[in-house]
Design a protein around this motif. Structure first.
Motif, PDB file in Angstrom:
ATOM      1  N   LYS A 234       0.817  -1.199  -0.071  1.00  0.00           N
ATOM      2  CA  LYS A 234       0.074   0.151   0.093  1.00  0.00           C
ATOM      3  C   LYS A 234       1.052   1.311  -0.072  1.00  0.00           C
ATOM      4  CE  LYS A 234      -3.305   2.723   2.727  1.00  0.00           C
ATOM      5  NZ  LYS A 234      -3.876   2.853   4.020  1.00  0.00           N
TER       6      LYS A 234
ATOM      7  N   GLU B 244       1.289   4.121  -2.835  1.00  0.00           N
ATOM      8  CA  GLU B 244       1.287   5.591  -2.576  1.00  0.00           C
ATOM      9  C   GLU B 244       2.446   6.442  -3.091  1.00  0.00           C
ATOM     10  OE1 GLU B 244       0.319   5.402   1.653  1.00  0.00           O
ATOM     11  OE2 GLU B 244      -1.710   5.984   1.103  1.00  0.00           O
TER      12      GLU B 244
ATOM     13  N   SER C  49       2.043   6.807  -6.760  1.00  0.00           N
ATOM     14  CA  SER C  49       0.994   7.651  -7.086  1.00  0.00           C
ATOM     15  C   SER C  49       1.568   9.076  -6.883  1.00  0.00           C
ATOM     16  CB  SER C  49      -0.169   7.496  -6.159  1.00  0.00           C
ATOM     17  OG  SER C  49      -1.088   8.538  -6.437  1.00  0.00           O
TER      18      SER C  49
ATOM     19  N   LYS D 123      -0.016  13.216   5.693  1.00  0.00           N
ATOM     20  CA  LYS D 123      -0.152  12.004   6.070  1.00  0.00           C
ATOM     21  C   LYS D 123      -0.223  12.086   7.550  1.00  0.00           C
ATOM     22  CE  LYS D 123      -1.797   9.001   2.871  1.00  0.00           C
ATOM     23  NZ  LYS D 123      -3.042   8.405   2.978  1.00  0.00           N
TER      24      LYS D 123
ATOM     25  N   ASN E 113       2.773   1.331   8.022  1.00  0.00           N
ATOM     26  CA  ASN E 113       3.266   1.071   6.566  1.00  0.00           C
ATOM     27  C   ASN E 113       4.466   0.024   6.362  1.00  0.00           C
ATOM     28  OD1 ASN E 113       1.867   2.747   4.813  1.00  0.00           O
ATOM     29  ND2 ASN E 113       2.403   4.172   6.398  1.00  0.00           N
TER      30      ASN E 113
END
Length: 129
Positions: free
Chosen positions: A55, A59, A62, A114, A126
């Protein structure tokens, strides 16, 4: 804050600030034919004790508009190369420094947002389970 959490946070930031970016254009002047310009962009991160979750990698992909892949045991990297014909004189330039600054800025902006939204524990979440 526990030593365990401090160590995880240190590994997290070591990973983020290990980013290495390269950006350059190599111009090839060819008499009587179209000139060529080769664009090369590369981004890599050193893992060094940090095991990012899928994940989190998604991110980063992206945010930087890339597709990181694992290279060896200790590196995540992405590269882009393109050769194109240009009319007129081809130019060479190295924009590595500005590309590095741009990528670090994007990562910092993303991380600050974040952490402000989710708290420092978000960093620990994470890690790959």
């Amino acid at each position: 804050m526990s030593i365990f959490l401090q160590t995880k946070i240190r590994f997290f930031f070591d990973f983020i600030y290990s980013v290495k970016s390269e950006g350059r254009v190599n111009g090839y002047y060819r008499v009587g034919r179209d000139d060529k310009e080769e664009t090369i962009e590369r981004i890599s991160f050193e893992l060094n004790g940090f095991a990012p979750s899928e994940k989190f990698i998604d991110e980063i992909n992206s945010v930087l508009n890339i597709e990181l892949k694992k290279m060896g045991n200790n590196t995540l990297s992405w590269s882009y190369e393109e050769m194109e014909a240009v009319a007129g004189l081809a130019k060479s330039r190295d924009y590595t420094l500005s590309y590095q600054k741009e990528n670090v800025f994007k990562l910092e902006k993303f991380l600050i947002g974040k952490i402000l939204k989710n708290g420092i524990d978000w960093l620990v979440e994470n890690y790959k389970e």
